[in-house]
Design a protein around this motif. Sequence first.
Motif, PDB file in Angstrom:
ATOM      1  N   ASP A  27      35.460  19.108 -25.025  1.00 53.45           N
ATOM      2  CA  ASP A  27      36.141  20.452 -24.200  1.00 53.45           C
ATOM      3  C   ASP A  27      37.521  19.971 -23.841  1.00 53.45           C
ATOM      4  O   ASP A  27      38.354  20.958 -23.767  1.00 53.45           O
ATOM      5  N   HIS A  28      37.867  18.870 -23.486  1.00 56.48           N
ATOM      6  CA  HIS A  28      38.955  18.490 -22.950  1.00 56.48           C
ATOM      7  C   HIS A  28      39.654  17.265 -23.679  1.00 56.48           C
ATOM      8  O   HIS A  28      39.007  16.524 -24.594  1.00 56.48           O
ATOM      9  N   MET A  29      41.074  17.027 -23.218  1.00 57.53           N
ATOM     10  CA  MET A  29      41.873  15.711 -23.678  1.00 57.53           C
ATOM     11  C   MET A  29      42.760  15.575 -22.410  1.00 57.53           C
ATOM     12  O   MET A  29      42.960  16.120 -21.415  1.00 57.53           O
ATOM     13  N   ILE A  30      43.189  14.279 -22.636  1.00 61.99           N
ATOM     14  CA  ILE A  30      44.000  13.785 -21.592  1.00 61.99           C
ATOM     15  C   ILE A  30      45.558  13.860 -22.397  1.00 61.99           C
ATOM     16  O   ILE A  30      45.548  13.472 -23.396  1.00 61.99           O
ATOM     17  N   ILE A  31      46.546  14.155 -21.618  1.00 55.94           N
ATOM     18  CA  ILE A  31      48.038  13.968 -22.124  1.00 55.94           C
ATOM     19  C   ILE A  31      48.916  13.185 -20.868  1.00 55.94           C
ATOM     20  O   ILE A  31      48.447  13.705 -19.717  1.00 55.94           O
ATOM     21  N   GLY A 111      42.625   7.858 -17.145  1.00 55.60           N
ATOM     22  CA  GLY A 111      42.503   9.056 -18.041  1.00 55.60           C
ATOM     23  C   GLY A 111      41.335   8.806 -18.811  1.00 55.60           C
ATOM     24  O   GLY A 111      40.571   9.949 -18.989  1.00 55.60           O
ATOM     25  N   LEU A 112      41.051   7.690 -19.297  1.00 46.85           N
ATOM     26  CA  LEU A 112      39.697   7.368 -20.188  1.00 46.85           C
ATOM     27  C   LEU A 112      38.456   7.855 -19.306  1.00 46.85           C
ATOM     28  O   LEU A 112      37.429   8.506 -19.650  1.00 46.85           O
ATOM     29  N   LYS A 113      38.529   7.334 -18.088  1.00 43.68           N
ATOM     30  CA  LYS A 113      37.186   7.242 -17.101  1.00 43.68           C
ATOM     31  C   LYS A 113      36.957   8.940 -16.864  1.00 43.68           C
ATOM     32  O   LYS A 113      35.816   9.574 -17.000  1.00 43.68           O
ATOM     33  N   THR A 114      38.205   9.384 -16.468  1.00 43.25           N
ATOM     34  CA  THR A 114      38.050  11.001 -16.131  1.00 43.25           C
ATOM     35  C   THR A 114      37.478  11.889 -17.130  1.00 43.25           C
ATOM     36  O   THR A 114      36.673  12.765 -17.199  1.00 43.25           O
ATOM     37  N   LEU A 115      37.967  11.614 -18.531  1.00 43.76           N
ATOM     38  CA  LEU A 115      37.659  12.496 -19.645  1.00 43.76           C
ATOM     39  C   LEU A 115      36.318  12.153 -20.095  1.00 43.76           C
ATOM     40  O   LEU A 115      35.468  13.073 -20.143  1.00 43.76           O
ATOM     41  N   VAL A 116      35.710  10.893 -20.039  1.00 43.80           N
ATOM     42  CA  VAL A 116      34.368  10.604 -20.292  1.00 43.80           C
ATOM     43  C   VAL A 116      33.637  11.172 -19.347  1.00 43.80           C
ATOM     44  O   VAL A 116      32.236  11.781 -19.590  1.00 43.80           O
ATOM     45  N   ASP A 117      33.738  11.084 -17.940  1.00 46.33           N
ATOM     46  CA  ASP A 117      32.981  11.456 -16.833  1.00 46.33           C
ATOM     47  C   ASP A 117      32.831  13.098 -16.991  1.00 46.33           C
ATOM     48  O   ASP A 117      31.670  13.554 -17.030  1.00 46.33           O
ATOM     49  N   ALA A 155      48.025  10.427 -25.403  1.00 38.11           N
ATOM     50  CA  ALA A 155      46.743  11.467 -25.504  1.00 38.11           C
ATOM     51  C   ALA A 155      45.595  10.678 -25.723  1.00 38.11           C
ATOM     52  O   ALA A 155      45.615   9.521 -26.067  1.00 38.11           O
ATOM     53  N   ILE A 156      44.474  11.248 -25.133  1.00 41.21           N
ATOM     54  CA  ILE A 156      43.036  10.701 -25.448  1.00 41.21           C
ATOM     55  C   ILE A 156      42.253  11.685 -25.965  1.00 41.21           C
ATOM     56  O   ILE A 156      42.049  12.858 -25.032  1.00 41.21           O
ATOM     57  N   VAL A 157      41.867  11.769 -27.072  1.00 38.84           N
ATOM     58  CA  VAL A 157      40.605  12.938 -27.700  1.00 38.84           C
ATOM     59  C   VAL A 157      39.476  12.276 -27.882  1.00 38.84           C
ATOM     60  O   VAL A 157      39.425  10.954 -28.141  1.00 38.84           O
ATOM     61  N   ALA A 158      38.203  13.094 -28.362  1.00 37.33           N
ATOM     62  CA  ALA A 158      37.167  12.454 -28.368  1.00 37.33           C
ATOM     63  C   ALA A 158      36.353  13.263 -29.425  1.00 37.33           C
ATOM     64  O   ALA A 158      36.337  14.468 -29.379  1.00 37.33           O
TER      65      ALA A 158
END
Length: 356
Positions: A27-31, A111-117, A155-158
């Motif tokens: 649902d989300h991504m980091i930028i 960014g990584l930990k927040t997105l995964v959490d 950016a980080i997407v997953a």
Amino acid sequence: MIIQKSSNPRISSFDPTSFSFGNTFIDHMIICEYNNGKWGDLQLVPYGPIGFTPAMMGVNYGQACFEGMKAYKDKDGKVFLFRPEKNAERINKSAKRLAIPEIPKEIFMEGLKTLVDIDRDWIPHGEGMSLYIRPLLFATEEALKARVSEKYLFAIVATPAKSYYAAPVSVKISDHYSRSANGGVGFAKAAGNYAASFYPTQLAIEEGYDQIIWTDDSTHEYFEESGTMNVFVRINDTIYTPKTSEKILDGVTRDSFLQLAKRRNLEVVVGDVKVSDVIAAQRNETLKEVWGVGTAVVTSIFEALGYNDEHLLLPKLSEEESFAAMLKKDLTDIQTNQAEDPFGWRVLVEEQVYDL
């Protein structure tokens, strides 16, 4: 960090038993944008398109690199990352070679930990299941000028992931095309490295193979990588793998396999792997296994090698006989919290309460 949660989350319609890897996004991504000589605010936003023009410098001049990593969920619902600091180090190694500003480690990790959490419900649990995470850096300045860009995006997407390349594959040993050259960007996860590999791979597929074993650009006498993976060879009970260099990616899975093999007291030789030695071992039946390793696939065991006009079959080993299968289990058991982690590789992602 600025957090903007999705007003229309799709997690309720996600079926962890039926999804397409690489096409299903969380649902989300980091930028985080770089402009005026500095990185701006880290943001978590709903996943979706970002506006760019065809004049974006990353598209025109190739300043783009990325990482590949995974998050895992154990039987109790705890979420873990695997050696994330290695990915933080390597994306900056790639960025430096491409003249991209390095991303501060604290921005990468937060960014990584927040997105995964926040999107932990997207992580499927089960054998071979994980969340594949793609951090990336690319130039965004709108300018048709062959120079270093002045604007970038981190950016980080997953995407949820399941096992692929589960069946053994056939690979062709390249005697013409090369993945990289001395002085080039082979050690970096540069986007252009992958674009250059697609055409030779298509040719190999047309010949009935699944992938390529890349050889050195000057003589084609030495193994380098296989497809997008590091490559291992087992002759009798000794494991061989090419040493990393400016042409060969320093893979996190590769390094983990080496440490796990040494922990099992297996004999490991890191150095030149000659094509002629591998072919000779196949002919005299001392070649036991050849396999590739990488984040997405973990382990891909090869069933045949294409060499000149020959199709050379490899032994079919049971899981108990296979070093590749044994080391893969050692690794995945650590990643999924089914075994002790003597290396400190597993990083727990704590559940946080966010002030939205």
